[in-house]
Design an enzyme around this catalytic site. Structure first.
Site, PDB file in Angstrom:
ATOM      1  N   ASP A 215       0.851  -1.190   0.000  1.00  0.00           N
ATOM      2  CA  ASP A 215       0.000   0.000   0.000  1.00  0.00           C
ATOM      3  C   ASP A 215       0.887   1.240   0.000  1.00  0.00           C
ATOM      4  O   ASP A 215       1.777   1.372   0.844  1.00  0.00           O
ATOM      5  CB  ASP A 215      -0.897  -0.001   1.253  1.00  0.00           C
ATOM      6  CG  ASP A 215      -1.861   1.178   1.248  1.00  0.00           C
ATOM      7  OD1 ASP A 215      -2.835   1.130   0.477  1.00  0.00           O
ATOM      8  OD2 ASP A 215      -1.631   2.155   1.991  1.00  0.00           O
TER       9      ASP A 215
ATOM     10  N   TYR B 103       3.046   9.972  -0.093  1.00  0.00           N
ATOM     11  CA  TYR B 103       4.049   9.384   0.799  1.00  0.00           C
ATOM     12  C   TYR B 103       5.488   9.713   0.397  1.00  0.00           C
ATOM     13  O   TYR B 103       6.427   9.181   0.994  1.00  0.00           O
ATOM     14  CB  TYR B 103       3.880   7.850   0.881  1.00  0.00           C
ATOM     15  CG  TYR B 103       2.571   7.396   1.526  1.00  0.00           C
ATOM     16  CD1 TYR B 103       1.719   8.282   2.162  1.00  0.00           C
ATOM     17  CD2 TYR B 103       2.196   6.047   1.493  1.00  0.00           C
ATOM     18  CE1 TYR B 103       0.518   7.865   2.729  1.00  0.00           C
ATOM     19  CE2 TYR B 103       0.997   5.622   2.073  1.00  0.00           C
ATOM     20  CZ  TYR B 103       0.176   6.538   2.681  1.00  0.00           C
ATOM     21  OH  TYR B 103      -1.003   6.112   3.245  1.00  0.00           O
TER      22      TYR B 103
ATOM     23  N   LEU C 241      -1.364  -1.166  14.595  1.00  0.00           N
ATOM     24  CA  LEU C 241      -0.297  -1.110  15.618  1.00  0.00           C
ATOM     25  C   LEU C 241      -0.280   0.228  16.338  1.00  0.00           C
ATOM     26  O   LEU C 241       0.631   0.487  17.137  1.00  0.00           O
ATOM     27  CB  LEU C 241       1.073  -1.347  14.959  1.00  0.00           C
ATOM     28  CG  LEU C 241       1.300  -2.740  14.369  1.00  0.00           C
ATOM     29  CD1 LEU C 241       2.622  -2.781  13.603  1.00  0.00           C
ATOM     30  CD2 LEU C 241       1.284  -3.789  15.467  1.00  0.00           C
TER      31      LEU C 241
HETATM   32  N1  LIG Z   1      -5.395   5.597   3.787  1.00  0.00           N
HETATM   33  C1  LIG Z   1      -4.876   6.352   4.709  1.00  0.00           C
HETATM   34  O1  LIG Z   1      -5.284   7.521   4.909  1.00  0.00           O
HETATM   35  C2  LIG Z   1      -3.777   5.800   5.569  1.00  0.00           C
HETATM   36  C3  LIG Z   1      -3.421   6.473   6.742  1.00  0.00           C
HETATM   37  C4  LIG Z   1      -2.409   5.919   7.539  1.00  0.00           C
HETATM   38  C5  LIG Z   1      -1.762   4.753   7.130  1.00  0.00           C
HETATM   39  N2  LIG Z   1      -2.132   4.152   5.967  1.00  0.00           N
HETATM   40  C6  LIG Z   1      -1.447   2.915   5.509  1.00  0.00           C
HETATM   41  O2  LIG Z   1      -1.148   2.118   6.626  1.00  0.00           O
HETATM   42  C7  LIG Z   1       0.267   1.864   6.685  1.00  0.00           C
HETATM   43  C8  LIG Z   1       0.713   1.728   8.110  1.00  0.00           C
HETATM   44  O3  LIG Z   1       0.648   2.993   8.746  1.00  0.00           O
HETATM   45  P1  LIG Z   1       0.004   3.116  10.176  1.00  0.00           P
HETATM   46  O4  LIG Z   1      -0.150   4.568  10.453  1.00  0.00           O
HETATM   47  O5  LIG Z   1      -1.173   2.251  10.194  1.00  0.00           O
HETATM   48  O6  LIG Z   1       1.151   2.543  11.116  1.00  0.00           O
HETATM   49  P2  LIG Z   1       1.160   1.184  11.949  1.00  0.00           P
HETATM   50  O7  LIG Z   1       1.121   0.032  11.015  1.00  0.00           O
HETATM   51  O8  LIG Z   1       0.160   1.263  13.046  1.00  0.00           O
HETATM   52  O9  LIG Z   1       2.622   1.334  12.617  1.00  0.00           O
HETATM   53  C9  LIG Z   1       3.719   1.210  11.769  1.00  0.00           C
HETATM   54  C10 LIG Z   1       4.996   1.596  12.480  1.00  0.00           C
HETATM   55  O10 LIG Z   1       5.175   0.885  13.697  1.00  0.00           O
HETATM   56  C11 LIG Z   1       6.539   0.516  13.851  1.00  0.00           C
HETATM   57  N3  LIG Z   1       6.568  -0.956  13.859  1.00  0.00           N
HETATM   58  C12 LIG Z   1       5.938  -1.813  13.013  1.00  0.00           C
HETATM   59  N4  LIG Z   1       6.146  -3.100  13.347  1.00  0.00           N
HETATM   60  C13 LIG Z   1       6.928  -3.081  14.442  1.00  0.00           C
HETATM   61  C14 LIG Z   1       7.474  -4.088  15.253  1.00  0.00           C
HETATM   62  N5  LIG Z   1       7.248  -5.377  15.003  1.00  0.00           N
HETATM   63  N6  LIG Z   1       8.238  -3.720  16.309  1.00  0.00           N
HETATM   64  C15 LIG Z   1       8.447  -2.421  16.582  1.00  0.00           C
HETATM   65  N7  LIG Z   1       7.950  -1.410  15.845  1.00  0.00           N
HETATM   66  C16 LIG Z   1       7.199  -1.726  14.780  1.00  0.00           C
HETATM   67  C17 LIG Z   1       7.289   1.089  12.662  1.00  0.00           C
HETATM   68  O11 LIG Z   1       7.751   2.419  12.947  1.00  0.00           O
HETATM   69  P3  LIG Z   1       9.132   2.730  13.708  1.00  0.00           P
HETATM   70  O12 LIG Z   1      10.103   1.653  13.352  1.00  0.00           O
HETATM   71  O13 LIG Z   1       9.506   4.083  13.252  1.00  0.00           O
HETATM   72  O14 LIG Z   1       8.756   2.722  15.169  1.00  0.00           O
HETATM   73  C18 LIG Z   1       6.187   1.214  11.624  1.00  0.00           C
HETATM   74  O15 LIG Z   1       6.442   2.180  10.649  1.00  0.00           O
HETATM   75  C19 LIG Z   1       0.894   3.031   5.946  1.00  0.00           C
HETATM   76  O16 LIG Z   1       2.192   2.692   5.464  1.00  0.00           O
HETATM   77  C20 LIG Z   1      -0.105   3.245   4.840  1.00  0.00           C
HETATM   78  O17 LIG Z   1       0.146   2.304   3.816  1.00  0.00           O
HETATM   79  C21 LIG Z   1      -3.143   4.638   5.206  1.00  0.00           C
END
Ligand SMILES: NC(=O)c1ccc[n+]([C@@H]2O[C@H](COP(=O)([O-])OP(=O)(O)OC[C@H]3O[C@@H](n4cnc5c(N)ncnc54)[C@H](OP(=O)(O)O)[C@@H]3O)[C@@H](O)[C@H]2O)c1
Length: 307
Positions: free
Chosen positions: A52, A57, A199
């Site tokens: 995604d 981004y 997460l």
């Molecule tokens: N459609 C939309 O408006 C929208 C909005 C937000 C997100 N998204 C999508 O969702 C994806 C995920 O974003 P999110 O905001 O939902 O974040 P998330 O998945 O809740 O958290 C991701 C972050 O947590 C940390 N992490 C992940 N796995 C880990 C582990 N096993 N151990 C320790 N730290 C870990 C990493 O950051 P660090 O290593 O920096 O700590 C990672 O970048 C985005 O890339 C995007 O594709 C879409």
């Protein structure tokens, strides 16, 4: 890794997808491109079959294009949102949708985008009929295989479904963020639901013991969940998720992702992953999908925390 159908298409998505926002270098701190490529390869090797991304981004599309030389993956990207100065806004005029999609095709080095999702509702007053006619034109021309939306509420979603063949809704959902469980779930019935923030931007992995400090451009620096009472409450829950995970030989992150991916109506969870080690940790969620007793335990823990 379990595959699940993307509604009304021939596309099957792995229950965990790889979110590439943090690989873009705009909002989540600096990026090591070679590590990002290794992360994508580790995810594909582990059974993830879709990525995604979004024009907003930053550099993530270029990294994906490099990582996918000689490898295949389903690409879900977005359309509409763009930066105006330092602020992002959604322009869903037909002209911007067509131009934005063409630019994504070029950056990603593909002829067709598998799933093109409206990033968020229009802030320019363009009628839904104009925006979704443009998306249908792109689909008819073979530039995109399927149309999705992100971040719409139930009323707008219901209206959109009367005017265009929209197959998916992308929306936030986690143990600590439950809007999806209201009228939105009913409005999305029959569509695929792809959830992010499972997460809680890293908080539910349990890796933070004190509130972290991020540079001003990092979105987490402005996220109230990374400080004060919210931080305390979420990290206390994460500690308990870690204990539950440890009993079955897995991590808090895998439990949080597995819970989200197992919820009724959820097709797949998008997990942000920055390193191959995070991929290994998070993909353990795939082994938890049928553990119904585990989810009852987790639900009781969340209720005990009052979240
Ligand atoms: N459609 C939309 O408006 C929208 C909005 C937000 C997100 N998204 C999508 O969702 C994806 C995920 O974003 P999110 O905001 O939902 O974040 P998330 O998945 O809740 O958290 C991701 C972050 O947590 C940390 N992490 C992940 N796995 C880990 C582990 N096993 N151990 C320790 N730290 C870990 C990493 O950051 P660090 O290593 O920096 O700590 C990672 O970048 C985005 O890339 C995007 O594709 C879409």
């Amino acid at each position: 890794m379990r595959l699940r159908a993307l509604a009304d298409t021939e596309i099957s998505l792995s229950a965990v997808g790889l979110g590439c926002w943090a690989m873009g270098g705009e909002a989540w701190g600096p990026v090591d491109a070679s590590q990002a490529i290794r992360t994508i390869h580790a995810a594909l090797d582990g059974g993830v079959n879709w990525l995604d991304t979004a024009p907003l981004y930053g550099g993530s599309d270029a990294i994906i294009a490099r990582a996918l030389r000689g490898r295949a993956a389903i690409i879900a990207t977005k359309v509409g949102a763009r930066l105006e100065g330092r602020n992002a806004c959604s322009d869903l005029s037909a002209a911007h949708i067509i131009a934005d999609c063409e630019a994504s095709l070029r950056r990603l080095s593909v002829e067709t985008i598998d799933l093109l999702q409206v990033h968020w509702p229009c802030e320019r007053g363009t009628p839904l009929s104009e925006s979704f006619a443009a998306l249908t034109t792109l689909q008819d021309a073979g530039k995109i295989r399927a149309i999705g939306v992100c971040n719409y509420g139930p009323e707008a979603l219901a209206e959109i479904r009367t005017i265009a063949p929209v197959v998916s809704l992308q929306t936030p959902y986690s143990l600590v963020r439950r809007e999806l469980e209201g009228p939105l779930r009913a409005a999305a019935s029959g569509m695929s639901v792809l959830v992010y923030e499972a997460l809680c931007r890293g908080l539910l992995t349990g890796k933070y013991t004190t509130p972290p400090r991020f540079p001003a451009h990092d979105i987490r620096s402005r996220d109230p969940r990374f400080s004060g009472v919210h931080f305390e409450a979420i990290t206390r829950l994460a500690v308990d998720l870690g204990r539950v995970g440890a009993r079955i030989g897995t991590s808090a992150a895998a439990v949080a992702l597995g819970w989200a991916a197992s919820r009724p109506g959820v097709t797949a969870v998008i997990a942000g992953m920055r390193t191959p080690a995070q991929v290994a940790d998070n993909l353990a969620a795939a082994r938890l999908l049928s553990r119904h007793k585990l989810w009852s335990v987790v639900d009781r823990i969340v209720a005990r925390h009052g979240l």
